[in-house]
Design an enzyme around this catalytic site. Structure first.
Site, mmCIF file in Angstrom:
data_model
loop_
_atom_site.group_PDB
_atom_site.id
_atom_site.type_symbol
_atom_site.label_atom_id
_atom_site.label_comp_id
_atom_site.label_asym_id
_atom_site.label_seq_id
_atom_site.Cartn_x
_atom_site.Cartn_y
_atom_site.Cartn_z
ATOM 1 N N ASP A 19 0.831 -1.213 0.000
ATOM 2 C CA ASP A 19 0.000 0.000 0.000
ATOM 3 C C ASP A 19 0.864 1.262 0.000
ATOM 4 O O ASP A 19 1.981 1.260 0.520
ATOM 5 C CB ASP A 19 -0.909 -0.021 1.239
ATOM 6 N N GLY A 22 -0.093 5.456 -4.363
ATOM 7 C CA GLY A 22 -0.744 6.708 -4.748
ATOM 8 C C GLY A 22 -0.158 7.887 -3.990
ATOM 9 O O GLY A 22 0.178 8.927 -4.587
ATOM 10 N N ARG A 23 -0.024 7.739 -2.667
ATOM 11 C CA ARG A 23 0.523 8.826 -1.849
ATOM 12 C C ARG A 23 1.979 9.114 -2.219
ATOM 13 O O ARG A 23 2.427 10.256 -2.247
ATOM 14 C CB ARG A 23 0.413 8.470 -0.355
ATOM 15 N N SER A 64 -7.504 -5.396 -5.266
ATOM 16 C CA SER A 64 -8.579 -5.993 -4.465
ATOM 17 C C SER A 64 -9.917 -5.935 -5.195
ATOM 18 O O SER A 64 -10.084 -5.158 -6.151
ATOM 19 C CB SER A 64 -8.695 -5.264 -3.123
ATOM 20 N N THR A 65 -10.860 -6.727 -4.723
ATOM 21 C CA THR A 65 -12.207 -6.706 -5.314
ATOM 22 C C THR A 65 -12.859 -5.346 -5.094
ATOM 23 O O THR A 65 -13.836 -5.014 -5.765
ATOM 24 C CB THR A 65 -13.095 -7.816 -4.701
ATOM 25 N N GLU A 66 -12.324 -4.563 -4.166
ATOM 26 C CA GLU A 66 -12.855 -3.217 -3.896
ATOM 27 C C GLU A 66 -12.182 -2.150 -4.769
ATOM 28 O O GLU A 66 -12.694 -1.033 -4.896
ATOM 29 C CB GLU A 66 -12.658 -2.841 -2.419
ATOM 30 N N ASN A 67 -11.040 -2.477 -5.354
ATOM 31 C CA ASN A 67 -10.295 -1.464 -6.110
ATOM 32 C C ASN A 67 -10.966 -1.055 -7.427
ATOM 33 O O ASN A 67 -10.567 -0.055 -8.044
ATOM 34 C CB ASN A 67 -8.848 -1.920 -6.377
HETATM 35 C C1 IPE Z 1 -5.417 -2.733 -0.244
HETATM 36 O O1 IPE Z 1 -5.087 -1.389 -0.367
HETATM 37 C C2 IPE Z 1 -5.373 -3.411 -1.559
HETATM 38 C C3 IPE Z 1 -4.058 -3.549 -2.171
HETATM 39 C C4 IPE Z 1 -2.920 -3.229 -1.640
HETATM 40 C C5 IPE Z 1 -4.060 -4.116 -3.499
HETATM 41 P P1 IPE Z 1 -6.209 -0.242 -0.503
HETATM 42 O O2 IPE Z 1 -5.479 1.031 -0.594
HETATM 43 O O3 IPE Z 1 -7.132 -0.573 -1.612
HETATM 44 O O4 IPE Z 1 -7.003 -0.372 0.868
HETATM 45 P P2 IPE Z 1 -7.885 0.697 1.621
HETATM 46 O O5 IPE Z 1 -8.857 1.226 0.602
HETATM 47 O O6 IPE Z 1 -6.977 1.764 2.128
HETATM 48 O O7 IPE Z 1 -8.524 -0.059 2.738
HETATM 49 C C1 IPE Z 2 -1.656 0.244 -3.329
HETATM 50 O O1 IPE Z 2 -1.410 1.611 -3.354
HETATM 51 C C2 IPE Z 2 -1.855 -0.346 -4.695
HETATM 52 C C3 IPE Z 2 -3.249 -0.706 -4.999
HETATM 53 C C4 IPE Z 2 -4.242 -0.694 -4.162
HETATM 54 C C5 IPE Z 2 -3.529 -1.107 -6.374
HETATM 55 P P1 IPE Z 2 -2.600 2.659 -3.327
HETATM 56 O O2 IPE Z 2 -2.990 2.969 -4.721
HETATM 57 O O3 IPE Z 2 -3.712 2.194 -2.463
HETATM 58 O O4 IPE Z 2 -1.876 3.907 -2.683
HETATM 59 P P2 IPE Z 2 -2.497 4.938 -1.655
HETATM 60 O O5 IPE Z 2 -3.041 4.146 -0.492
HETATM 61 O O6 IPE Z 2 -3.582 5.676 -2.361
HETATM 62 O O7 IPE Z 2 -1.356 5.799 -1.264
HETATM 63 MG MG MG Z 3 -4.118 2.422 -0.505
#
Ligand code: IPE
Ligand code: IPE
Ligand code: MG
Length: 241
Positions: A19, A22-23, A64-67
């Protein structure tokens, strides 16, 4: 409950919630996909650090299934990254004797990506080194629901008696049926939640939540976390040592 395969100080199976991509990108004033690309490049180094850390199984959460709730641009960019990643890395994994598997719900992924996933599993099927499992369109609840559907079908077909549904038989229907349970689950980026990852399998896992954003996570930090794991007292409900 399945136990670690070996009684050593290191974790046999490490699962990572990668995780913070993005940040990491936002901090640099770049688009989120820039972070995902940087994150993907980290994976190889961690896979290569596994043998020295005594890690035989590495499972990584990629999508994830939520992504799917993210913007169409980000989702499409991630899918394209997964396709390119598999095409680019597979030869290296074969050379390094890494066995690749995927867990998650495949039908929702596009046919081209599914084809590459099948091919990667086939190409590395003979590899006997590190077992790398990539969780792609994976959700713990979704996995348990899909497993229960198959189990119910076996009961309906008379292949399984309801009395035989228990902690030993149910996990045979999970995507992870060939893997041991994770010993250590690491999440990067400072979030202390599991976001639907390996719910059944992590019932007795140790957890490490670290602040490092995934694209900055290093082999050294990975080795240090695996080393710290060896000092933990895992009781599995019994009395400590
Ligand atoms: C969890 O990270 C899924 C993956 C790392 C692929 P997310 O960034 O999607 O989780 P939440 O939304 O912060 O719980
Ligand atoms: C994890 O990084 C990768 C995926 C969930 C695909 P994020 O994309 O969730 O990064 P943040 O949490 O927004 O920083
Ligand atoms: Mg994340």
């Amino acid at each position: 409950m399945s136990r670690p395969l070996r009684e050593t100080d290191g974790p046999c199976h490490v699962a990572i919630i990668m995780d913070g991509n993005g940040r990491w990108a936002t901090q640099k004033g770049r688009p989120r996909l820039f972070g995902h690309h940087a994150g993907a490049r980290r994976v190889r180094e961690i896979v290569e650090a596994c043998p020295d850390a005594g890690v035989k199984y590495l499972t990584i959460f990629a999508f994830s299934t939520e992504n799917w709730k993210r913007t169409q641009v980000e989702v499409a960019g991630l899918m394209s990254l997964f396709r390119r990643y598999i095409m680019k890395e597979m030869q290296a994994f074969v050379k390094e004797n890494v066995r690749v598997r995927f867990i998650g719900d495949r039908p929702r992924l596009d046919a081209k990506l599914r084809g590459l996933m099948d091919e990667a599993e086939r190409m590395t099927g003979h590899c006997t080194g590190t077992n790398l499992t990539i969780a792609l369109n994976y959700g713990g609840r979704d996995e348990v629901a899909r497993a229960t559907q198959r189990l119910a079908q076996d009961v309906a077909d008379g292949k399984l008696h309801p009395d035989d549904v228990n902690e030993e038989t149910l996990p045979r229907y999970l995507d992870t049926h060939v893997l041991p349970d994770p010993d250590l689950v690491i999440r990067t980026s400072g979030e202390a939640r599991i976001s639907n990852f390996l719910l059944w399998q992590s019932a007795y896992a140790e957890y490490e939540f670290v602040d490092t954003l995934w694209p900055d996570f290093s082999a050294e930090e990975f080795a240090a976390l695996c080393g710290a794991y060896g000092k933990r007292d895992r009781r599995f409900g019994a009395v400590g040592r």
